[in-house]
Design a protein around this motif. Structure first.
Motif, PDB file in Angstrom:
ATOM      1  N   ASP A  74       6.656  55.676  78.010  1.00 30.48           N
ATOM      2  CA  ASP A  74       7.429  56.253  76.909  1.00 30.48           C
ATOM      3  C   ASP A  74       6.742  57.530  76.422  1.00 30.48           C
ATOM      4  O   ASP A  74       5.926  57.497  75.503  1.00 30.48           O
ATOM      5  CB  ASP A  74       7.568  55.239  75.777  1.00 30.48           C
ATOM      6  CG  ASP A  74       8.624  55.637  74.757  1.00 30.48           C
ATOM      7  OD1 ASP A  74       9.067  56.804  74.769  1.00 30.48           O
ATOM      8  OD2 ASP A  74       9.002  54.779  73.953  1.00 30.48           O
ATOM      9  N   ASN A  99       9.132  50.211  54.793  1.00 25.14           N
ATOM     10  CA  ASN A  99      10.031  51.329  54.523  1.00 25.14           C
ATOM     11  C   ASN A  99      10.561  51.162  53.096  1.00 25.14           C
ATOM     12  O   ASN A  99      11.358  50.286  52.813  1.00 25.14           O
ATOM     13  CB  ASN A  99      11.171  51.336  55.534  1.00 25.14           C
ATOM     14  CG  ASN A  99      12.043  52.562  55.417  1.00 25.14           C
ATOM     15  OD1 ASN A  99      12.065  53.231  54.383  1.00 25.14           O
ATOM     16  ND2 ASN A  99      12.762  52.853  56.480  1.00 25.14           N
ATOM     17  N   PHE A 124       4.556  50.354  64.132  1.00 24.87           N
ATOM     18  CA  PHE A 124       4.352  50.661  65.550  1.00 24.87           C
ATOM     19  C   PHE A 124       2.869  50.781  65.846  1.00 24.87           C
ATOM     20  O   PHE A 124       2.048  50.957  64.941  1.00 24.87           O
ATOM     21  CB  PHE A 124       5.060  51.966  65.934  1.00 24.87           C
ATOM     22  CG  PHE A 124       4.491  53.180  65.253  1.00 24.87           C
ATOM     23  CD1 PHE A 124       3.427  53.875  65.805  1.00 24.87           C
ATOM     24  CD2 PHE A 124       5.015  53.630  64.048  1.00 24.87           C
ATOM     25  CE1 PHE A 124       2.894  54.983  65.175  1.00 24.87           C
ATOM     26  CE2 PHE A 124       4.493  54.739  63.410  1.00 24.87           C
ATOM     27  CZ  PHE A 124       3.418  55.422  63.971  1.00 24.87           C
ATOM     28  N   GLY A 131       6.180  47.482  68.332  1.00 27.29           N
ATOM     29  CA  GLY A 131       7.302  48.340  67.983  1.00 27.29           C
ATOM     30  C   GLY A 131       7.673  49.302  69.105  1.00 27.29           C
ATOM     31  O   GLY A 131       7.386  49.047  70.272  1.00 27.29           O
ATOM     32  N   ASN A 132       8.318  50.412  68.724  1.00 28.42           N
ATOM     33  CA  ASN A 132       8.713  51.435  69.685  1.00 28.42           C
ATOM     34  C   ASN A 132       8.895  52.758  68.945  1.00 28.42           C
ATOM     35  O   ASN A 132       8.610  52.843  67.751  1.00 28.42           O
ATOM     36  CB  ASN A 132       9.991  51.028  70.434  1.00 28.42           C
ATOM     37  CG  ASN A 132      11.144  50.747  69.503  1.00 28.42           C
ATOM     38  OD1 ASN A 132      11.401  51.497  68.564  1.00 28.42           O
ATOM     39  ND2 ASN A 132      11.843  49.650  69.756  1.00 28.42           N
ATOM     40  N   ARG A 133       9.390  53.749  69.641  1.00 24.90           N
ATOM     41  CA  ARG A 133       9.541  55.081  69.057  1.00 24.90           C
ATOM     42  C   ARG A 133      10.489  55.084  67.848  1.00 24.90           C
ATOM     43  O   ARG A 133      10.344  55.901  66.946  1.00 24.90           O
ATOM     44  CB  ARG A 133      10.059  56.034  70.135  1.00 24.90           C
ATOM     45  CG  ARG A 133       9.822  57.466  69.806  1.00 24.90           C
ATOM     46  CD  ARG A 133      10.150  58.420  70.925  1.00 24.90           C
ATOM     47  NE  ARG A 133      10.475  57.800  72.192  1.00 24.90           N
ATOM     48  CZ  ARG A 133      11.364  58.266  73.044  1.00 24.90           C
ATOM     49  NH1 ARG A 133      12.024  59.353  72.766  1.00 24.90           N
ATOM     50  NH2 ARG A 133      11.598  57.654  74.179  1.00 24.90           N
ATOM     51  N   GLN A 134      11.447  54.175  67.811  1.00 30.03           N
ATOM     52  CA  GLN A 134      12.414  54.140  66.721  1.00 30.03           C
ATOM     53  C   GLN A 134      11.905  53.413  65.470  1.00 30.03           C
ATOM     54  O   GLN A 134      12.469  53.578  64.399  1.00 30.03           O
ATOM     55  CB  GLN A 134      13.728  53.481  67.179  1.00 30.03           C
ATOM     56  CG  GLN A 134      14.579  54.355  68.073  1.00 30.03           C
ATOM     57  CD  GLN A 134      14.018  54.507  69.476  1.00 30.03           C
ATOM     58  OE1 GLN A 134      13.506  53.558  70.053  1.00 30.03           O
ATOM     59  NE2 GLN A 134      14.094  55.704  70.035  1.00 30.03           N
ATOM     60  N   THR A 135      10.893  52.581  65.591  1.00 35.65           N
ATOM     61  CA  THR A 135      10.369  51.860  64.425  1.00 35.65           C
ATOM     62  C   THR A 135       9.306  52.727  63.755  1.00 35.65           C
ATOM     63  O   THR A 135       8.142  52.674  64.099  1.00 35.65           O
ATOM     64  CB  THR A 135       9.793  50.482  64.827  1.00 35.65           C
ATOM     65  OG1 THR A 135       8.823  50.665  65.854  1.00 35.65           O
ATOM     66  CG2 THR A 135      10.880  49.545  65.306  1.00 35.65           C
ATOM     67  N   LYS A 136       9.729  53.516  62.804  1.00 35.54           N
ATOM     68  CA  LYS A 136       8.875  54.548  62.192  1.00 35.54           C
ATOM     69  C   LYS A 136       7.730  53.986  61.355  1.00 35.54           C
ATOM     70  O   LYS A 136       6.701  54.627  61.214  1.00 35.54           O
ATOM     71  CB  LYS A 136       9.718  55.485  61.311  1.00 35.54           C
ATOM     72  CG  LYS A 136      10.830  56.191  62.064  1.00 35.54           C
ATOM     73  CD  LYS A 136      10.266  57.173  63.046  1.00 35.54           C
ATOM     74  CE  LYS A 136      11.389  57.915  63.747  1.00 35.54           C
ATOM     75  NZ  LYS A 136      11.001  58.505  64.975  1.00 35.54           N
ATOM     76  N   CYS A 173       7.403  55.472  54.412  1.00 38.93           N
ATOM     77  CA  CYS A 173       6.534  54.403  54.899  1.00 38.93           C
ATOM     78  C   CYS A 173       5.371  54.223  53.923  1.00 38.93           C
ATOM     79  O   CYS A 173       4.610  55.164  53.684  1.00 38.93           O
ATOM     80  CB  CYS A 173       5.998  54.732  56.285  1.00 38.93           C
ATOM     81  SG  CYS A 173       7.292  54.859  57.531  1.00 38.93           S
ATOM     82  N   TYR A 189       3.467  51.393  74.123  1.00 40.04           N
ATOM     83  CA  TYR A 189       3.628  50.722  72.833  1.00 40.04           C
ATOM     84  C   TYR A 189       3.153  49.280  72.955  1.00 40.04           C
ATOM     85  O   TYR A 189       3.566  48.558  73.860  1.00 40.04           O
ATOM     86  CB  TYR A 189       5.087  50.768  72.373  1.00 40.04           C
ATOM     87  CG  TYR A 189       5.444  52.093  71.738  1.00 40.04           C
ATOM     88  CD1 TYR A 189       5.323  52.276  70.370  1.00 40.04           C
ATOM     89  CD2 TYR A 189       5.855  53.161  72.512  1.00 40.04           C
ATOM     90  CE1 TYR A 189       5.621  53.493  69.783  1.00 40.04           C
ATOM     91  CE2 TYR A 189       6.156  54.391  71.941  1.00 40.04           C
ATOM     92  CZ  TYR A 189       6.033  54.544  70.577  1.00 40.04           C
ATOM     93  OH  TYR A 189       6.309  55.748  69.993  1.00 40.04           O
TER      94      TYR A 189
END
Length: 186
Positions: free
Chosen positions: A33, A77, A49, A41-46, A82, A38
């Protein structure tokens, strides 16, 4: 001589994989990625992660030494912001490689960082737990592909008929696999 074949067998043979090759393979298979792996989480979980990036692999005695960059956040969030802890730092992973029934595992694992904090200690513990789980890497398939790509000659073909990894260890310039194999030449 119709249907003749020769079988070449080796027990306890060794294959050395250079660290530069391991870095390339790990980069292609595990850090997929945008050069990141990772672990949470991933790139979308701000806000939740954790990832490793920029792995460099070396050896020291019988251990693998993996230098990587860790970045993570464990926050809530709150109205689009955050709120919580997070950090980014370099770390070094020391581990003994093992090959178990088609899977690669890291044993006797320890993780070192230049800095220390409550968050960093938790990160080290979680990474140690995550990295000791075996991961699937079908080494036999890669070795078979190497034999298929090897020029055999105009009048015969080579095929890897049997392949078994019986041991794995780190060396100063690569990982050494002890293997039993049989090559069929037709």
């Amino acid at each position: 001589l119709i249907g003749a074949c020769i079988c070449i067998a080796a027990t306890g043979a060794e294959i050395k994989i250079a660290f530069s090759t391991l870095e390339r393979v790990i980069g292609e298979q595990a850090f997929t990625d945008e050069g990141r792996r990772y672990v949470k989480g991933n790139r979308q979980t701000k806000c939740q992660f954790a990832y490793l990036e920029k792995p460099k692999i070396a050896g020291s005695g019988s251990q693998l030494v993996i230098h990587a960059r860790f970045t993570g956040r464990s926050a809530l969030n709150v109205l689009g912001q955050c709120v919580g802890v997070g950090d980014a730092f370099d770390l070094t992973i020391y581990a003994t490689p093992k090959y178990l029934k088609g899977q690669v595992a890291l044993d006797q694992l320890s993780i070192e960082t230049a800095r220390d904090s409550f968050y960093i200690r938790r990160v080290r513990a979680e990474l140690a737990r995550a990295l000791t789980k075996p991961f699937d890497y079908n080494l036999a398939d890669d070795v078979r592909r190497m034999f298929q790509l090897a020029p055999a000659g105009p009048n015969f073909q080579m095929r890897l008929d049997k392949f078994d990894v019986t041991g794995m260890r780190a060396a100063e310039d690569g990982v050494v696999l002890t293997v039993d194999f049989m090559v069929l030449v037709k």
